[in-house]
Design a protein around this motif. Sequence first.
Motif, PDB file in Angstrom:
ATOM      1  N   ARG A  85       0.713  -1.147  -0.039  1.00  0.00           N
ATOM      2  CA  ARG A  85      -0.012   0.112  -0.091  1.00  0.00           C
ATOM      3  C   ARG A  85       0.845   1.122   0.165  1.00  0.00           C
ATOM      4  NH1 ARG A  85      -2.339  -3.680   3.789  1.00  0.00           N
ATOM      5  NH2 ARG A  85      -4.324  -4.454   3.310  1.00  0.00           N
ATOM      6  N   ASN A  86       0.156   2.369  -0.163  1.00  0.00           N
ATOM      7  CA  ASN A  86       1.078   3.647  -0.108  1.00  0.00           C
ATOM      8  C   ASN A  86       1.799   3.846   1.260  1.00  0.00           C
ATOM      9  OD1 ASN A  86       0.625   4.916  -2.493  1.00  0.00           O
ATOM     10  ND2 ASN A  86      -1.464   5.602  -2.177  1.00  0.00           N
ATOM     11  N   ASP A  87       1.311   3.112   2.342  1.00  0.00           N
ATOM     12  CA  ASP A  87       2.088   3.264   3.745  1.00  0.00           C
ATOM     13  C   ASP A  87       3.138   2.316   3.725  1.00  0.00           C
ATOM     14  OD1 ASP A  87       0.449   1.217   4.121  1.00  0.00           O
ATOM     15  OD2 ASP A  87      -0.706   1.954   5.757  1.00  0.00           O
ATOM     16  N   LYS A  88       3.395   1.518   2.740  1.00  0.00           N
ATOM     17  CA  LYS A  88       4.608   0.483   2.784  1.00  0.00           C
ATOM     18  C   LYS A  88       4.002  -0.889   3.534  1.00  0.00           C
ATOM     19  CE  LYS A  88       7.230   3.045   0.388  1.00  0.00           C
ATOM     20  NZ  LYS A  88       7.398   2.763  -1.147  1.00  0.00           N
ATOM     21  N   SER A  89       2.847  -0.798   3.982  1.00  0.00           N
ATOM     22  CA  SER A  89       2.317  -2.023   4.481  1.00  0.00           C
ATOM     23  C   SER A  89       1.841  -3.219   3.441  1.00  0.00           C
ATOM     24  CB  SER A  89       0.851  -1.700   5.330  1.00  0.00           C
ATOM     25  OG  SER A  89      -0.060  -1.365   4.384  1.00  0.00           O
ATOM     26  N   VAL A  90       1.846  -4.596   3.810  1.00  0.00           N
ATOM     27  CA  VAL A  90       1.845  -5.599   2.870  1.00  0.00           C
ATOM     28  C   VAL A  90       0.412  -5.696   2.427  1.00  0.00           C
ATOM     29  CG1 VAL A  90       2.126  -8.191   2.441  1.00  0.00           C
ATOM     30  CG2 VAL A  90       3.983  -6.433   3.138  1.00  0.00           C
ATOM     31  N   ILE A  91      -0.244  -6.004   1.407  1.00  0.00           N
ATOM     32  CA  ILE A  91      -1.497  -6.565   0.870  1.00  0.00           C
ATOM     33  C   ILE A  91      -1.516  -8.031   1.273  1.00  0.00           C
ATOM     34  CG2 ILE A  91      -3.255  -6.856  -0.723  1.00  0.00           C
ATOM     35  CD1 ILE A  91      -2.750  -3.959  -1.760  1.00  0.00           C
ATOM     36  N   GLU A  92      -1.932  -8.794   2.141  1.00  0.00           N
ATOM     37  CA  GLU A  92      -1.815 -10.249   2.268  1.00  0.00           C
ATOM     38  C   GLU A  92      -2.196 -10.871   1.149  1.00  0.00           C
ATOM     39  OE1 GLU A  92      -0.112 -11.741   4.320  1.00  0.00           O
ATOM     40  OE2 GLU A  92       0.554 -10.027   5.537  1.00  0.00           O
ATOM     41  N   GLY A  93      -1.509 -11.791   0.574  1.00  0.00           N
ATOM     42  CA  GLY A  93      -2.013 -12.855  -0.426  1.00  0.00           C
ATOM     43  C   GLY A  93      -2.034 -12.099  -1.863  1.00  0.00           C
ATOM     44  N   LEU A  94      -1.271 -11.234  -1.985  1.00  0.00           N
ATOM     45  CA  LEU A  94      -0.920 -10.423  -3.349  1.00  0.00           C
ATOM     46  C   LEU A  94       0.451 -10.234  -3.760  1.00  0.00           C
ATOM     47  CD1 LEU A  94      -2.437  -9.391  -5.871  1.00  0.00           C
ATOM     48  CD2 LEU A  94      -2.611  -7.092  -4.731  1.00  0.00           C
ATOM     49  N   TYR A  95       0.906 -10.755  -4.721  1.00  0.00           N
ATOM     50  CA  TYR A  95       2.260 -10.456  -5.230  1.00  0.00           C
ATOM     51  C   TYR A  95       2.397  -9.921  -6.600  1.00  0.00           C
ATOM     52  CZ  TYR A  95       3.704 -13.583  -1.530  1.00  0.00           C
ATOM     53  OH  TYR A  95       3.829 -14.093  -0.188  1.00  0.00           O
ATOM     54  N   GLY A 151       9.534 -13.956 -10.913  1.00  0.00           N
ATOM     55  CA  GLY A 151       8.604 -15.014 -10.844  1.00  0.00           C
ATOM     56  C   GLY A 151       9.119 -16.013  -9.782  1.00  0.00           C
ATOM     57  N   ARG A 152      10.616 -16.277  -9.986  1.00  0.00           N
ATOM     58  CA  ARG A 152      11.123 -17.200  -8.982  1.00  0.00           C
ATOM     59  C   ARG A 152      10.962 -16.709  -7.708  1.00  0.00           C
ATOM     60  NH1 ARG A 152      12.344 -22.765  -8.687  1.00  0.00           N
ATOM     61  NH2 ARG A 152      14.109 -23.083  -7.310  1.00  0.00           N
ATOM     62  N   MET A 153      11.451 -15.517  -7.585  1.00  0.00           N
ATOM     63  CA  MET A 153      11.533 -14.885  -6.151  1.00  0.00           C
ATOM     64  C   MET A 153       9.993 -14.979  -5.394  1.00  0.00           C
ATOM     65  SD  MET A 153      13.679 -11.505  -7.111  1.00  0.00           S
ATOM     66  CE  MET A 153      13.019 -10.613  -5.743  1.00  0.00           C
ATOM     67  N   ALA A 154       8.970 -14.625  -6.122  1.00  0.00           N
ATOM     68  CA  ALA A 154       7.589 -14.761  -5.696  1.00  0.00           C
ATOM     69  C   ALA A 154       7.301 -16.014  -5.223  1.00  0.00           C
ATOM     70  CB  ALA A 154       6.598 -13.848  -6.481  1.00  0.00           C
ATOM     71  N   GLY A 155       7.266 -16.817  -6.295  1.00  0.00           N
ATOM     72  CA  GLY A 155       6.993 -18.371  -6.063  1.00  0.00           C
ATOM     73  C   GLY A 155       7.822 -18.821  -4.669  1.00  0.00           C
ATOM     74  N   GLU A 156       9.274 -18.748  -4.507  1.00  0.00           N
ATOM     75  CA  GLU A 156       9.850 -19.107  -3.392  1.00  0.00           C
ATOM     76  C   GLU A 156       9.234 -18.634  -2.078  1.00  0.00           C
ATOM     77  OE1 GLU A 156      13.506 -17.514  -2.123  1.00  0.00           O
ATOM     78  OE2 GLU A 156      14.405 -19.719  -2.704  1.00  0.00           O
ATOM     79  N   HIS A 157       8.908 -17.360  -2.054  1.00  0.00           N
ATOM     80  CA  HIS A 157       8.147 -16.844  -0.792  1.00  0.00           C
ATOM     81  C   HIS A 157       6.976 -17.310  -0.508  1.00  0.00           C
ATOM     82  CE1 HIS A 157       6.618 -13.718   1.794  1.00  0.00           C
ATOM     83  NE2 HIS A 157       8.020 -13.643   2.212  1.00  0.00           N
ATOM     84  N   ILE A 158       6.085 -17.703  -1.495  1.00  0.00           N
ATOM     85  CA  ILE A 158       4.781 -18.113  -1.261  1.00  0.00           C
ATOM     86  C   ILE A 158       4.869 -19.465  -0.924  1.00  0.00           C
ATOM     87  CG2 ILE A 158       2.481 -18.828  -2.360  1.00  0.00           C
ATOM     88  CD1 ILE A 158       3.097 -16.303  -4.141  1.00  0.00           C
ATOM     89  N   LYS A 186       5.661 -19.646   2.828  1.00  0.00           N
ATOM     90  CA  LYS A 186       4.875 -19.094   3.456  1.00  0.00           C
ATOM     91  C   LYS A 186       3.786 -20.273   3.665  1.00  0.00           C
ATOM     92  CE  LYS A 186       1.910 -16.143   1.911  1.00  0.00           C
ATOM     93  NZ  LYS A 186       1.136 -15.042   1.408  1.00  0.00           N
ATOM     94  N   GLN A 187       3.598 -20.914   2.664  1.00  0.00           N
ATOM     95  CA  GLN A 187       2.398 -21.982   2.722  1.00  0.00           C
ATOM     96  C   GLN A 187       3.097 -23.113   3.296  1.00  0.00           C
ATOM     97  OE1 GLN A 187      -0.409 -22.534  -0.289  1.00  0.00           O
ATOM     98  NE2 GLN A 187      -0.454 -20.224  -1.042  1.00  0.00           N
ATOM     99  N   GLY A 188       4.214 -23.228   3.903  1.00  0.00           N
ATOM    100  CA  GLY A 188       4.517 -24.427   4.398  1.00  0.00           C
ATOM    101  C   GLY A 188       5.337 -25.484   3.616  1.00  0.00           C
ATOM    102  N   LYS A 189       5.819 -25.137   2.362  1.00  0.00           N
ATOM    103  CA  LYS A 189       6.421 -26.030   1.487  1.00  0.00           C
ATOM    104  C   LYS A 189       8.108 -25.526   1.713  1.00  0.00           C
ATOM    105  CE  LYS A 189       2.639 -28.119   0.251  1.00  0.00           C
ATOM    106  NZ  LYS A 189       2.500 -29.162   0.545  1.00  0.00           N
ATOM    107  N   GLU A 190       8.948 -26.381   1.063  1.00  0.00           N
ATOM    108  CA  GLU A 190      10.196 -26.177   0.737  1.00  0.00           C
ATOM    109  C   GLU A 190      10.508 -26.107  -0.764  1.00  0.00           C
ATOM    110  OE1 GLU A 190      12.768 -29.295   2.530  1.00  0.00           O
ATOM    111  OE2 GLU A 190      11.916 -28.855   4.481  1.00  0.00           O
ATOM    112  N   VAL A 191      11.366 -25.335  -1.034  1.00  0.00           N
ATOM    113  CA  VAL A 191      11.956 -24.886  -2.432  1.00  0.00           C
ATOM    114  C   VAL A 191      13.254 -25.187  -2.501  1.00  0.00           C
ATOM    115  CG1 VAL A 191      12.189 -23.164  -4.070  1.00  0.00           C
ATOM    116  CG2 VAL A 191      10.256 -22.908  -2.688  1.00  0.00           C
ATOM    117  N   ASP A 192      13.550 -26.521  -3.276  1.00  0.00           N
ATOM    118  CA  ASP A 192      14.768 -27.072  -3.412  1.00  0.00           C
ATOM    119  C   ASP A 192      15.327 -26.469  -4.724  1.00  0.00           C
ATOM    120  OD1 ASP A 192      14.732 -28.625  -1.448  1.00  0.00           O
ATOM    121  OD2 ASP A 192      13.717 -30.084  -2.714  1.00  0.00           O
TER     122      ASP A 192
END
Length: 748
Positions: A683-693, A725-732, A735-741
């Motif tokens: 957002r404009n105040d730099k807070s994160v919109i949860e669930g959106l990349y 795309g890889r950066m976002a995928g890894e973070h998601i 966050k959803q409890g998976k490992e990225v190898d």
Amino acid sequence: MKRGLKFMLMISLALLFTMPAAGCSSAPASSGKSGQFTGTAEGYAGEVSVTLTLENNKLTAAEATGIKETEAVGGRALKQMPEMMVAANSVEVDTVSGATFTSKAVLAAAAAALESSGMELKAQEVVVEQKMTPGTYQGEAYGKWKEGSSEGYRFGSPQIISPTRVSVTVDESSILSVTVESCDDTPGFIEEPIRRLPEKIVENQSIAVDIVTGATLTSQAILSAASSALEQAGADLKGFQTKEPRSNEEETYDCDVVVVGAGGSGTTAALTLQQAGLDVVVIEKTAKVGGESVVSTGVLAVGSKYMESISQDPASLASKEIIFEEMMEYNHWTADSLIISSYLDHNGETFDWLQTMWNQTDDPGLKTASRSGLNHGKGSHKYEVLYEDFFIPDGGTLLLETTGKQLLTDENGKVTGVLAEKADGTQVTVNAKDVVLATGGFAGSPELLDQYFHTSFYLYGMSTDCGDGMLMAQAAGAGEPQNLDPFLAEFCSNEFVDFYAGFMKFINYTGLLQLNKSGVRFYNEEYGASDPLAKGAAALYTNREAYVIFTEQDMAKLEENRGKALLTQEVIDTIPSYRDRAMVPFTTIRDEMQAAIDAGQGWKADTLEDLGKAVGIWDMDTYMNTIKTYLSYVENKNDEEFNKRPEMLYSLDEGPYYCVRIIPAIDSTLGAVPINRNCQVLRNDKSVIEGLYAVGQDASGFWGNFYYQTENTNAVTQSWALVSGRMAGEHIAVKQGKEVDWCIWGEE
């Protein structure tokens, strides 16, 4: 619709937008004034005019003109819609698929003309009795690449372009079969129109079927060629104008993540997520995967083990630390350093991971190392195999020709999915824990370009990149764009003349004299050859347009001896980063110059003074003072204003003289949606919109300039798309409890 001697076509009065009351069929007919009445409206590239001939509550003739509308796209609307208006006795007719801007302009201009007459028309059924001569007929039309163009050769088309050729077989009243015999447009874009449009034409008995999204010009060429063949058969085209029926179906998908866009960034995000064990749905607006990435050739791949394995001198490759400093110095620390750092941390490993997959397919993937980059060549194939060999077989869902319309959110503002619509009207709901926006910026939206940049561009990129991701994100609370810039192309263009298919787009590479709208020089024209992107294109964008002045002798040299004719090889060798593209054969430059003159974008005169008068926008005292000063620089071989090298101070002693107007060209836009280092939307105040990349061209914060052109960087735009795309995928995934190898190079 049943085949028969008569085709009954009822014109729909339900338009997608409100028309003036004068055109509504529900109102009682009134006499008004008979005669000819003209209305105008703004089209895609300029004014569209419609003239109606009215007599006793009847529309007896209609004509639409728009000299600046594109022939292949807007031209069909200008021709077909007036015919349908006369047949229906109404100015409320269907738009032409793929020509939305021109169609809406025709409707608005016709409504204005009708309103000025004071007459009200009563719509009627369109009854057409076809009396064709049975047989097979061939029609031709140019699509993406025009006659004489060789630009398509860089993208896999033949060096000599032939028109798209379509065969149509008919009986007295029906279209029996349609076949695309040949099409020289760009491979990777032509396949779906060739496969689908002939079947649609026959099934719907219509040349008004929907185009294939993302392949507008090829689709229009096929429809235009089919129309030509039908006219040869004696068809009344008004009887073959049935619109495709819209679907009332609804589809719902439940998944872990939905990715909006199947270009480079969306593809790497989807594969990362899927390989981490998540259920992924990808929706893509066009009929193909790869997006703008299919026309990119290289990537910055710092730290890649694969690149080290094929490099002739691995020890010379720059480190992450060196490139970080170069990039941050280049953007003067206006970009987000944390995003740059995260990008470089993921950089080489992303391309090792991709190459490991490509090695399992028939695509060579990445090849040829240079500096810190790898080249993978142009084309759709490398993205198609990633979906065909990995994503879809492993359970991923790919929905083509499906446009994201709105983000779903819960009561706390968390994004929970996407509402979308298929090309046939099917409504799609995708419920997900996270959403990744990868829609490619907004270069295809003239309205958004005007809103944010306040100027015109010629688009070399995809017209379907219309800001869908940015608009959805903003509706969900995303902040305003940061570091927002057009992604400038190295060459120039004109919004009213098609320079892209020819060679005039390289005129800025020559170093010829350029003036701005005030009639003065504004930069060292040498940069058009030595640094056409970071300096040449940037200067052109800053001034919005330029007027290139040259002589008949210059024209002849370019035409006969390529761009090299204006400079010796010895001079070229001393210009850093001189672009080989300036060596193109300007074989069509005279035809292109004449086209510019015909469109009011080019001028010719016997003297420099008369040239200035012909252009007509300059204060003549200012213009003549600029010319006088420049001629003194030429004579003294010393540019006191911008220090242009003497060899590029070309003589202006002898006419005739030419001038052509050029504007900046863009491939896309940079920095639509603000993100953090994890690609989470802010957002404009730099807070994160949860669930959106947001990733790729949709994401802001990575860019602090038009481009990164440092000693050790190249091909950064495509690299950012794939890595983000890889950066976002890894973070998601984490966050959803998976490992990225991450793969170790050479392992599968």
